[in-house]
Design a protein around this motif. Structure first.
Motif, mmCIF file in Angstrom:
data_model
loop_
_atom_site.group_PDB
_atom_site.id
_atom_site.type_symbol
_atom_site.label_atom_id
_atom_site.label_comp_id
_atom_site.label_asym_id
_atom_site.label_seq_id
_atom_site.Cartn_x
_atom_site.Cartn_y
_atom_site.Cartn_z
ATOM 1 N N GLU A 159 0.832 -1.207 0.000
ATOM 2 C CA GLU A 159 0.000 0.000 0.000
ATOM 3 C C GLU A 159 0.865 1.254 0.000
ATOM 4 N N LEU A 160 1.964 1.214 0.728
ATOM 5 C CA LEU A 160 2.891 2.344 0.753
ATOM 6 C C LEU A 160 3.513 2.563 -0.622
ATOM 7 N N GLU A 161 3.899 1.482 -1.281
ATOM 8 C CA GLU A 161 4.482 1.593 -2.615
ATOM 9 C C GLU A 161 3.477 2.182 -3.596
ATOM 10 N N GLU A 162 2.240 1.730 -3.511
ATOM 11 C CA GLU A 162 1.203 2.258 -4.395
ATOM 12 C C GLU A 162 0.984 3.749 -4.170
ATOM 13 N N PHE A 163 1.111 4.176 -2.931
ATOM 14 C CA PHE A 163 0.934 5.589 -2.588
ATOM 15 C C PHE A 163 2.105 6.435 -3.079
ATOM 16 N N GLY A 164 3.254 5.797 -3.301
ATOM 17 C CA GLY A 164 4.447 6.532 -3.714
ATOM 18 C C GLY A 164 5.363 6.896 -2.579
ATOM 19 N N ALA A 165 5.261 6.177 -1.461
ATOM 20 C CA ALA A 165 6.125 6.443 -0.317
ATOM 21 C C ALA A 165 7.582 6.143 -0.660
ATOM 22 N N PHE A 166 8.487 6.874 -0.015
ATOM 23 C CA PHE A 166 9.922 6.614 -0.131
ATOM 24 C C PHE A 166 10.264 5.524 0.879
ATOM 25 N N ALA A 180 20.332 0.299 2.841
ATOM 26 C CA ALA A 180 21.010 1.281 3.698
ATOM 27 C C ALA A 180 19.965 1.998 4.529
ATOM 28 N N HIS A 181 20.419 2.572 5.635
ATOM 29 C CA HIS A 181 19.543 3.439 6.426
ATOM 30 C C HIS A 181 19.201 4.692 5.614
ATOM 31 N N ILE A 182 18.209 5.431 6.086
ATOM 32 C CA ILE A 182 17.846 6.671 5.414
ATOM 33 C C ILE A 182 19.028 7.632 5.490
ATOM 34 N N TYR A 183 19.431 8.168 4.364
ATOM 35 C CA TYR A 183 20.521 9.137 4.343
ATOM 36 C C TYR A 183 19.980 10.531 4.681
ATOM 37 N N PRO A 184 20.741 11.321 5.438
ATOM 38 C CA PRO A 184 20.295 12.681 5.758
ATOM 39 C C PRO A 184 19.965 13.522 4.534
ATOM 40 N N ASP A 185 20.735 13.342 3.446
ATOM 41 C CA ASP A 185 20.448 14.151 2.262
ATOM 42 C C ASP A 185 19.136 13.741 1.599
ATOM 43 N N GLU A 186 18.740 12.483 1.774
ATOM 44 C CA GLU A 186 17.432 12.048 1.269
ATOM 45 C C GLU A 186 16.311 12.741 2.043
ATOM 46 N N LEU A 187 16.455 12.803 3.363
ATOM 47 C CA LEU A 187 15.454 13.510 4.169
ATOM 48 C C LEU A 187 15.434 14.993 3.844
ATOM 49 N N ALA A 188 16.591 15.569 3.602
ATOM 50 C CA ALA A 188 16.662 16.995 3.276
ATOM 51 C C ALA A 188 15.865 17.291 2.014
ATOM 52 N N GLU A 189 16.011 16.438 1.006
ATOM 53 C CA GLU A 189 15.288 16.638 -0.260
ATOM 54 C C GLU A 189 13.786 16.462 -0.063
ATOM 55 N N LEU A 213 16.635 15.931 10.388
ATOM 56 C CA LEU A 213 15.705 16.991 10.009
ATOM 57 C C LEU A 213 16.251 18.354 10.438
ATOM 58 N N GLY A 214 16.859 18.393 11.624
ATOM 59 C CA GLY A 214 17.452 19.646 12.083
ATOM 60 C C GLY A 214 18.567 20.107 11.163
ATOM 61 N N GLU A 215 19.419 19.168 10.733
ATOM 62 C CA GLU A 215 20.506 19.505 9.809
ATOM 63 C C GLU A 215 19.969 19.964 8.454
ATOM 64 N N ALA A 216 18.753 19.496 8.103
ATOM 65 C CA ALA A 216 18.140 19.894 6.836
ATOM 66 C C ALA A 216 17.418 21.232 6.940
ATOM 67 N N GLY A 217 17.433 21.831 8.136
ATOM 68 C CA GLY A 217 16.809 23.131 8.317
ATOM 69 C C GLY A 217 15.361 23.090 8.718
ATOM 70 N N VAL A 218 14.854 21.911 9.093
ATOM 71 C CA VAL A 218 13.462 21.804 9.539
ATOM 72 C C VAL A 218 13.384 22.257 10.997
#
Length: 232
Positions: A159-166, A180-189, A213-218
């Motif tokens: 269901e997540l894939e159908e929705f387009g989740a990362f 791999a674990h989630i990369y910080p730059d992936e979260l930033a984008e 998220l903090g490093e990404a400016g959130v």
């Protein structure tokens, strides 16, 4: 969307049970005197032994508020007296004590563009959000990121894939993405343009995502967190 007020204790009749190996069980229940929930809320399930001993745990709702039944996806945890019973023993027709819906902080009504980041079973409240978003036509407001070790360890992955989740799997590849674990730059984008962020998972996962998220400016002021441990 108006936030539901937590109800007093009531009962739910189990109408559907689906077990996924030794890890997860999906329960769908018909709840007496039910209040419609808001995506992100949860129910408390209470078990009662013949001698009067009780044990209770909280479980997020996966169902859309318009669903006539409530849906819980329960992870069977080591030595989990409630999750173990729900996974191993409960059958269709059983009656469970319930209280809910509960929660005002970790809810989403589709009003702001939001990022949801989940670790493993932490994806469950986001499934409620995505189902609601699809029905209301607000799917563009919701971005979901889900991480787990393998496909089998991530509930609702189809269901997540159908929705387009990362989706980030750490022990096997997912499509073109190497394990791999989630990369910080992936979260930033993925966090560009959001007005709210929701993070749900274990203490270590929540800590890592919060730093990224903090490093990404959130701003921390727009981040809402639900954290669970091995016995929660």
């Amino acid at each position: 969307m108006t936030e539901a007020i937590a109800s007093s204790w009531t009962t739910g009749i189990v109408r559907e049970v689906e077990r996924f190996g030794e890890t997860y069980v999906r329960l769908r229940l018909e709840v007496a005197d039910r209040h419609d929930h808001v995506p992100g809320q949860h129910y408390v399930v209470r078990l009662r032994a013949p001698d009067g001993y009780t044990a209770q745990r909280s479980y997020s709702l996966a169902s859309d508020p318009a669903d006539p039944l409530i849906e819980l996806m329960v992870e069977c945890l080591p030595r989990g007296e409630v999750s173990g019973f729900l996974h191993d023993v409960v059958e269709v027709g059983d009656e469970l004590e319930l209280r809910g819906p509960i929660g005002r902080w970790f809810v989403w009504g589709g009003e702001v563009p939001s990022l949801c980041v989940a670790g493993g079973s932490g994806v469950v409240p986001f499934v409620s959000m995505l189902r609601y978003a699809r029905r209301m036509g607000t799917a563009s407001q919701l971005t979901i990121v889900a991480s787990a070790q393998t496909r089998e360890r991530l509930p609702y992955i189809e269901e997540l894939e159908e929705f387009g989740a990362f989706i980030a799997l750490t022990r096997e590849n997912h499509g073109d993405r190497v394990a791999a674990h989630i990369y910080p730059d992936e979260l930033a984008e993925l966090s560009k343009g959001i007005e709210r962020a929701y993070v749900c998972g274990s203490a270590g996962f929540v800590s890592f995502v919060g730093r990224s998220l903090g490093e990404a400016g959130v701003p921390s002021s727009i981040v809402r967190v639900e954290q669970f441990g091995v016995t929660s």
